[in-house]
Design an enzyme around this catalytic site. Sequence first.
Site, PDB file in Angstrom:
ATOM      1  N   ASN A  63      11.933   5.326   1.372  1.00 49.44           N
ATOM      2  CA  ASN A  63      13.363   5.032   1.431  1.00 49.44           C
ATOM      3  C   ASN A  63      13.650   3.801   2.280  1.00 49.44           C
ATOM      4  O   ASN A  63      14.628   3.092   2.072  1.00 49.44           O
ATOM      5  CB  ASN A  63      14.119   6.237   1.994  1.00 49.44           C
ATOM      6  CG  ASN A  63      14.032   7.448   1.084  1.00 49.44           C
ATOM      7  OD1 ASN A  63      13.921   7.295  -0.128  1.00 49.44           O
ATOM      8  ND2 ASN A  63      14.072   8.635   1.659  1.00 49.44           N
ATOM      9  N   PHE A  64      12.772   3.529   3.259  1.00 50.96           N
ATOM     10  CA  PHE A  64      12.988   2.423   4.194  1.00 50.96           C
ATOM     11  C   PHE A  64      12.727   1.065   3.556  1.00 50.96           C
ATOM     12  O   PHE A  64      13.255   0.046   3.979  1.00 50.96           O
ATOM     13  CB  PHE A  64      12.053   2.577   5.396  1.00 50.96           C
ATOM     14  CG  PHE A  64      10.586   2.524   5.027  1.00 50.96           C
ATOM     15  CD1 PHE A  64       9.912   1.312   4.976  1.00 50.96           C
ATOM     16  CD2 PHE A  64       9.898   3.673   4.697  1.00 50.96           C
ATOM     17  CE1 PHE A  64       8.567   1.254   4.617  1.00 50.96           C
ATOM     18  CE2 PHE A  64       8.562   3.633   4.347  1.00 50.96           C
ATOM     19  CZ  PHE A  64       7.892   2.422   4.297  1.00 50.96           C
ATOM     20  N   ILE A  74       0.820  -1.218   0.000  1.00 54.10           N
ATOM     21  CA  ILE A  74       0.000   0.000   0.000  1.00 54.10           C
ATOM     22  C   ILE A  74       0.855   1.269   0.000  1.00 54.10           C
ATOM     23  O   ILE A  74       0.320   2.377   0.002  1.00 54.10           O
ATOM     24  CB  ILE A  74      -0.971   0.035   1.205  1.00 54.10           C
ATOM     25  CG1 ILE A  74      -0.219  -0.135   2.539  1.00 54.10           C
ATOM     26  CG2 ILE A  74      -2.049  -1.027   1.065  1.00 54.10           C
ATOM     27  CD1 ILE A  74      -1.117   0.003   3.773  1.00 54.10           C
ATOM     28  N   ASP A 114      11.220  15.670  10.051  1.00 55.71           N
ATOM     29  CA  ASP A 114      10.648  15.186   8.783  1.00 55.71           C
ATOM     30  C   ASP A 114       9.230  15.713   8.569  1.00 55.71           C
ATOM     31  O   ASP A 114       8.324  14.960   8.206  1.00 55.71           O
ATOM     32  CB  ASP A 114      10.658  13.654   8.756  1.00 55.71           C
ATOM     33  CG  ASP A 114      10.544  13.100   7.336  1.00 55.71           C
ATOM     34  OD1 ASP A 114      10.737  13.875   6.376  1.00 55.71           O
ATOM     35  OD2 ASP A 114      10.261  11.901   7.184  1.00 55.71           O
TER      36      ASP A 114
END
Length: 276
Positions: A39-40, A35, A148
Amino acid sequence: MARPSGRLGHNTRGTGSSSSGVLMVGPNFRVGKKIGCGNFGELRLGKNLYTNEYVAIKLEPMKSRAPQLHLEYRFYKQLGSGDGIPQVYYFGPCGKYNAMVLELLGPSLEDLFDLCDRTFSLKTVLMIAIQLISRMEYVHSKNLIYRDVKPENFLIGRPGNKTQQVIHIIDFGLAKEYIDPETKKHIPYREHKSLTGTARYMSINTHLGKEQSRRDDLEALGHMFMYFLRGSLPWQGLKADTLKERYQKIGDTKRATPIEVLCENFPEMATYLRYV
């Protein structure tokens, strides 16, 4: 959302799949469709097979060059169960991945902004601001800076859920402790730091390579609030040959834009940005 009955913590059994080939995280959580991604790694829809509740599952390759999922899990545990902090149900291995199981939330502020034809009323933005300043205050009270800020990282609860009107803060992969856990002192001021965050919203000092602190989170929120009020920011859409040059142009334009111009017709927002 009720907490599933499975244990929350590291999986010492190392389960990653069942004999039927269904991908599992721990004994409870079945991994479903993709979904989202980042970057992770990727974000999957999951299901607690004991309670039939849907969850979100973040998967990060174990061989990731810059692993951050375990650190993010630690930060979620540090934050605890404050308002607007997603519940974390489990962390452990899942095949070739590390997996973190979280409360499934609703749409992001960016999703809602698009649904509203990219126009939020002043009242709506102020209601958002009240929640998010409170949310950031809570994060800071746990000795963390967020680093962030962007509309995609603020999600309301799922439709029909009691937290539907609560704005949640997600994705602590870039967060950092600003109080040294050993000395109990604020981290020292430093310069020449690499950029951390989303260039559109980050503070001017972040562009200048200065170590971030609590004020930078608050300034980034201010930029996001003005994005919602204006529909765009003066430093959007700048062209450059490289990402580094683009970041430089964004920073230069931010510094060259007076607060009074950025916040034209919204003097209270100008007061806020001058204050932080």
